[in-house]
Design an enzyme around this catalytic site. Sequence first.
Site, PDB file in Angstrom:
ATOM      1  N   HIS A 224      29.270 -21.075 -14.597  1.00  0.00           N
ATOM      2  CA  HIS A 224      29.038 -20.494 -13.279  1.00  0.00           C
ATOM      3  C   HIS A 224      29.004 -18.979 -13.279  1.00  0.00           C
ATOM      4  O   HIS A 224      28.436 -18.376 -12.380  1.00  0.00           O
ATOM      5  CB  HIS A 224      30.005 -21.103 -12.266  1.00  0.00           C
ATOM      6  CG  HIS A 224      29.564 -22.494 -11.933  1.00  0.00           C
ATOM      7  ND1 HIS A 224      29.947 -23.580 -12.690  1.00  0.00           N
ATOM      8  CD2 HIS A 224      28.673 -22.947 -11.022  1.00  0.00           C
ATOM      9  CE1 HIS A 224      29.341 -24.656 -12.217  1.00  0.00           C
ATOM     10  NE2 HIS A 224      28.564 -24.302 -11.213  1.00  0.00           N
TER      11      HIS A 224
ATOM     12  N   ARG B 160      26.099 -22.874  -2.405  1.00  0.00           N
ATOM     13  CA  ARG B 160      27.261 -23.407  -3.132  1.00  0.00           C
ATOM     14  C   ARG B 160      28.522 -23.032  -2.357  1.00  0.00           C
ATOM     15  O   ARG B 160      29.061 -21.946  -2.520  1.00  0.00           O
ATOM     16  CB  ARG B 160      27.320 -22.807  -4.542  1.00  0.00           C
ATOM     17  CG  ARG B 160      26.223 -23.294  -5.489  1.00  0.00           C
ATOM     18  CD  ARG B 160      26.416 -22.684  -6.867  1.00  0.00           C
ATOM     19  NE  ARG B 160      25.653 -23.356  -7.905  1.00  0.00           N
ATOM     20  CZ  ARG B 160      24.466 -22.952  -8.337  1.00  0.00           C
ATOM     21  NH1 ARG B 160      23.882 -21.881  -7.809  1.00  0.00           N
ATOM     22  NH2 ARG B 160      23.853 -23.610  -9.309  1.00  0.00           N
TER      23      ARG B 160
ATOM     24  N   ARG C  28      25.846 -27.189   0.607  1.00  0.00           N
ATOM     25  CA  ARG C  28      26.429 -28.241  -0.229  1.00  0.00           C
ATOM     26  C   ARG C  28      27.927 -28.276   0.022  1.00  0.00           C
ATOM     27  O   ARG C  28      28.568 -27.228   0.099  1.00  0.00           O
ATOM     28  CB  ARG C  28      26.140 -27.966  -1.706  1.00  0.00           C
ATOM     29  CG  ARG C  28      26.629 -29.091  -2.599  1.00  0.00           C
ATOM     30  CD  ARG C  28      26.226 -28.896  -4.031  1.00  0.00           C
ATOM     31  NE  ARG C  28      26.962 -27.807  -4.652  1.00  0.00           N
ATOM     32  CZ  ARG C  28      26.731 -27.388  -5.899  1.00  0.00           C
ATOM     33  NH1 ARG C  28      25.777 -27.951  -6.618  1.00  0.00           N
ATOM     34  NH2 ARG C  28      27.426 -26.407  -6.407  1.00  0.00           N
TER      35      ARG C  28
ATOM     36  N   GLU D 280      22.475 -35.561 -10.094  1.00  0.00           N
ATOM     37  CA  GLU D 280      22.939 -34.816 -11.271  1.00  0.00           C
ATOM     38  C   GLU D 280      23.811 -35.667 -12.184  1.00  0.00           C
ATOM     39  O   GLU D 280      24.105 -35.279 -13.298  1.00  0.00           O
ATOM     40  CB  GLU D 280      23.672 -33.529 -10.848  1.00  0.00           C
ATOM     41  CG  GLU D 280      24.782 -33.742  -9.845  1.00  0.00           C
ATOM     42  CD  GLU D 280      25.358 -32.441  -9.316  1.00  0.00           C
ATOM     43  OE1 GLU D 280      25.094 -31.372  -9.890  1.00  0.00           O
ATOM     44  OE2 GLU D 280      26.101 -32.501  -8.319  1.00  0.00           O
TER      45      GLU D 280
ATOM     46  N   ASN E 106      21.131 -28.710 -13.931  1.00  0.00           N
ATOM     47  CA  ASN E 106      22.180 -28.180 -14.824  1.00  0.00           C
ATOM     48  C   ASN E 106      23.121 -29.306 -15.248  1.00  0.00           C
ATOM     49  O   ASN E 106      23.360 -29.536 -16.437  1.00  0.00           O
ATOM     50  CB  ASN E 106      23.014 -27.104 -14.125  1.00  0.00           C
ATOM     51  CG  ASN E 106      22.173 -25.991 -13.555  1.00  0.00           C
ATOM     52  OD1 ASN E 106      21.033 -25.817 -13.961  1.00  0.00           O
ATOM     53  ND2 ASN E 106      22.710 -25.240 -12.621  1.00  0.00           N
ATOM     54  N   ASP E 107      23.659 -29.990 -14.244  1.00  0.00           N
ATOM     55  CA  ASP E 107      24.594 -31.060 -14.577  1.00  0.00           C
ATOM     56  C   ASP E 107      23.877 -32.281 -15.138  1.00  0.00           C
ATOM     57  O   ASP E 107      24.409 -32.958 -16.011  1.00  0.00           O
ATOM     58  CB  ASP E 107      25.434 -31.439 -13.353  1.00  0.00           C
ATOM     59  CG  ASP E 107      26.615 -30.491 -13.203  1.00  0.00           C
ATOM     60  OD1 ASP E 107      27.265 -30.215 -14.225  1.00  0.00           O
ATOM     61  OD2 ASP E 107      26.860 -29.997 -12.092  1.00  0.00           O
TER      62      ASP E 107
ATOM     63  N   ARG F 281      28.380 -27.891 -20.481  1.00  0.00           N
ATOM     64  CA  ARG F 281      27.593 -26.694 -20.173  1.00  0.00           C
ATOM     65  C   ARG F 281      28.346 -25.389 -20.411  1.00  0.00           C
ATOM     66  O   ARG F 281      27.763 -24.311 -20.353  1.00  0.00           O
ATOM     67  CB  ARG F 281      27.038 -26.775 -18.736  1.00  0.00           C
ATOM     68  CG  ARG F 281      28.079 -26.809 -17.657  1.00  0.00           C
ATOM     69  CD  ARG F 281      27.486 -27.259 -16.332  1.00  0.00           C
ATOM     70  NE  ARG F 281      27.058 -26.171 -15.482  1.00  0.00           N
ATOM     71  CZ  ARG F 281      26.691 -26.300 -14.216  1.00  0.00           C
ATOM     72  NH1 ARG F 281      26.653 -27.499 -13.653  1.00  0.00           N
ATOM     73  NH2 ARG F 281      26.333 -25.280 -13.502  1.00  0.00           N
TER      74      ARG F 281
ATOM     75  N   CYS G 159      17.085 -27.894  -7.741  1.00  0.00           N
ATOM     76  CA  CYS G 159      17.785 -26.642  -7.444  1.00  0.00           C
ATOM     77  C   CYS G 159      18.607 -26.122  -8.629  1.00  0.00           C
ATOM     78  O   CYS G 159      19.379 -25.186  -8.472  1.00  0.00           O
ATOM     79  CB  CYS G 159      18.674 -26.801  -6.227  1.00  0.00           C
ATOM     80  SG  CYS G 159      19.996 -27.986  -6.452  1.00  0.00           S
TER      81      CYS G 159
HETATM   82  C1  PEP Z   1      23.198 -28.306 -10.942  1.00  0.00           C
HETATM   83  O1  PEP Z   1      24.089 -28.994 -11.452  1.00  0.00           O
HETATM   84  O2  PEP Z   1      22.025 -28.259 -11.383  1.00  0.00           O
HETATM   85  C2  PEP Z   1      23.473 -27.482  -9.758  1.00  0.00           C
HETATM   86  C3  PEP Z   1      22.519 -26.844  -9.138  1.00  0.00           C
HETATM   87  O3  PEP Z   1      24.769 -27.391  -9.350  1.00  0.00           O
HETATM   88  P1  PEP Z   1      25.882 -26.467 -10.036  1.00  0.00           P
HETATM   89  O4  PEP Z   1      25.178 -25.592 -11.042  1.00  0.00           O
HETATM   90  O5  PEP Z   1      26.524 -25.684  -8.956  1.00  0.00           O
HETATM   91  O6  PEP Z   1      26.793 -27.458 -10.651  1.00  0.00           O
HETATM   92 MG    MG Z   2      25.904 -29.436 -10.371  1.00  0.00          MG
END
Ligand code: PEP
Ligand code: MG
Length: 749
Positions: free
Chosen positions: A361, A467, A503, A601, A624-625, A635, A672
């Site tokens: 993050h 977020r 979210r 995700e 991402n997840d 990650r 996203c």
């Molecule tokens: C993701 O997981 O792609 C996402 C956008 O959420 P975050 O990066 O906040 O986990």
């Molecule tokens: Mg995520």
Amino acid sequence: MDNSLLLLKKIVQEAATAASPAKQMDYIVSAVRAAMQVSVCSLFIADAQGVLTLAATDGLDPTAVGQVRLAEGEGLVGSIARSSHPLNLEDAAQHPGYRYFPETREEEYQAFLGVPLVHLRRHIGVLVVQERQRRKFTDDEEAFLVTIAAQLAPSLSLGQSHFSGETPEQDSATTQRIIGIKGASGIGIGTIHLLIENDLKQVVDQESVDTELEIDRFRAALSECRDELKQETYSLKGDLPGDVVAIFSFYEMLLDSKELSQGVEHNIRQGNWAPGALRSTILQYSTLFENMEDSYLRSRAEDMWNIGNKLYSKLRGHKTVTSQDQNLILTGDLISISDIARYKREQLVGILCQSGSSLSHTAVLANALGLPAVMGTGKIKNLIAGVPAILDGHQGQVILNPLPAVVEEFQQLANNERLLFEGLEELKELPAVTPDGHRIRLFANTGLMADVSPGLKRGAEGIGLYRSEIPFMEHENFPTEEEQKQIYRHVLSAYAGKPVTLRTLDIGGDKVLPYYHFNEENPSLGWRGIRFSLDNRPIFMTQIRAMLRAAEGLNNLRILLPMVSRVDELDTFNLLLEDAREQLKAEGYQVQRPPVGIMVEVPAAVNLLRFFASRINFVSIGSNDLTQYLLALDRNNARVSHLFDNLHPAVVQEIFRIVQQCCSIGLPVSLCGEMAADPLAVILLLGMRIETLSMNAYSLPKIKWLIRTLPVKVAEQTLQKALSMEHENQIRKLTRQVLNNHSLGKLVC
Ligand code: PEP
Ligand code: MG
């Protein structure tokens, strides 16, 4: 060998704390030689071309250090590096690959054991032990050397760039290249600014040499802290919610309190030095707070330590950052959002985070702020504040003490980039539509208050991902319903008339709240996202109510649920949402039911989409997840981050499957994750006919340029080819070629 585990631990620990790479290598060879009770231990380090140089030895002629060099595959050492396999020989000279170096005077040693040093698939070097008498090293000895080599390789890899055959020891002004992972693209040229980690709790008592001097030191620290706090409160006012600023007033009150200053000075007069006196005074008062009934007052104990650490840093002579300090590369082991919030955006040119990966993050936040970032370099030894540096977020590298010609080159690159982005500003008012008429909606991702305007300035058509955990991270406690309502209202009204996707809280994994700790073995697979919220109903209900109230009269709210993996999670949420609406209606609020969507995700969600369809209104792919869980790659783990790739064929295929499924069941779908800001990935997403992309505001213009240049037809053909590929490198090469063919090559540096 007795106590081999203890010996191993000791050597690894001490090696990690050596003052310089050369000292570290010297220590390793003598410690291993002593531990194994052998005649010789030597260390060979590989350079970028794979040439191995004798870097340290205990036993061979020391003048040979830096002189003996072998190409990969040459001699016994070179063949160990090439084969990545240990070599255990009774008599080295009898081996066909043996090569004799007279400068080492090694002719008297017969037994030879060499093991490769490899870190993250990169050759670091070879560790060798030798004995006079002819004998084979035992299995235990071989196992010990293999184990120690595996443990030492990561820290030796850091010293690898320090090492050159001629001059193993380098002075602080020598150029040094540190390799990390791309966090956020862009180039930052400035100086290293270290985040200071002070831990007053660890300070020990010490007799003071000069009482009056210690008192003066403390008073100076106190006044410096007061000035700094005033300045911070002033500079943050516009960016952070009022209640966070109010915390600073509490700090001011503590600094002004007689109890604190008289307590410390009394302790100093008793003979303690200033840091010790400060620790014992803070301990005394924080204990008082800790024992209070009221939970609010109890949590003020933490504030006492925060302010104590601030004072301690002044006592240690750390220079305050003032608004005059510019071009800072914020550097730390871990860099939290509140660390970043302490600086004005204009003061920072980059973030160098020694842990984490491209999707942790810190990197997501750096992208949101348009700050270049390099992650996961590992601990950089002897890093000094104020060292000039170039942070290259495109390549994931940092150059310390760069030569003027190198600075010039990067300056040129940065200027070109700026010109490119300035040139794209005119696209702001134009729609994101492909030359063959396919319309894509481009939304912004946000979370910071100060992050609302960049999206608007760059023509975002709405917010695709807010977020909400970020304001939770900026607070000292769970924010109240009213506090949350104000924060959400600010975002919803800034985007009035446009959709804003809030979210619900997604903490867990690397998203931790300073005031709510939970210890989990495997936090990414644990109490995260909607699971946490459903288990903590009062917190969830407060958030839902705050969101609904914030949207009153604006009606542009969409609620997005993170980490959904089961239908019952949605059923329960829908009941809570109804309940919240009823409550608010009864209280006289005019609230509407907002559209509700889920993040896709967790891989399980993909197979349940058709069951989710009747319960939700839209879907947003969290690439991402999704990548993390699909590839089983943490990650935040720097060790495996080179494998983390959104263009992995399995990821591309899975996202295509999601888009196709959503189309067939009529669920609007967006994406996203950071993938939406990667031009190479966007070609494929266009080919999938995704309808909406949401990304950090700074990437909007370049993605719009791509969309307005590339026909969907080309994107579809590219996707078809990519779907038949077995490796991400092939997909990367293919998509790069497409960009080049359409004069979009500049989008990827
Ligand atoms: C993701 O997981 O792609 C996402 C956008 O959420 P975050 O990066 O906040 O986990
Ligand atoms: Mg995520």
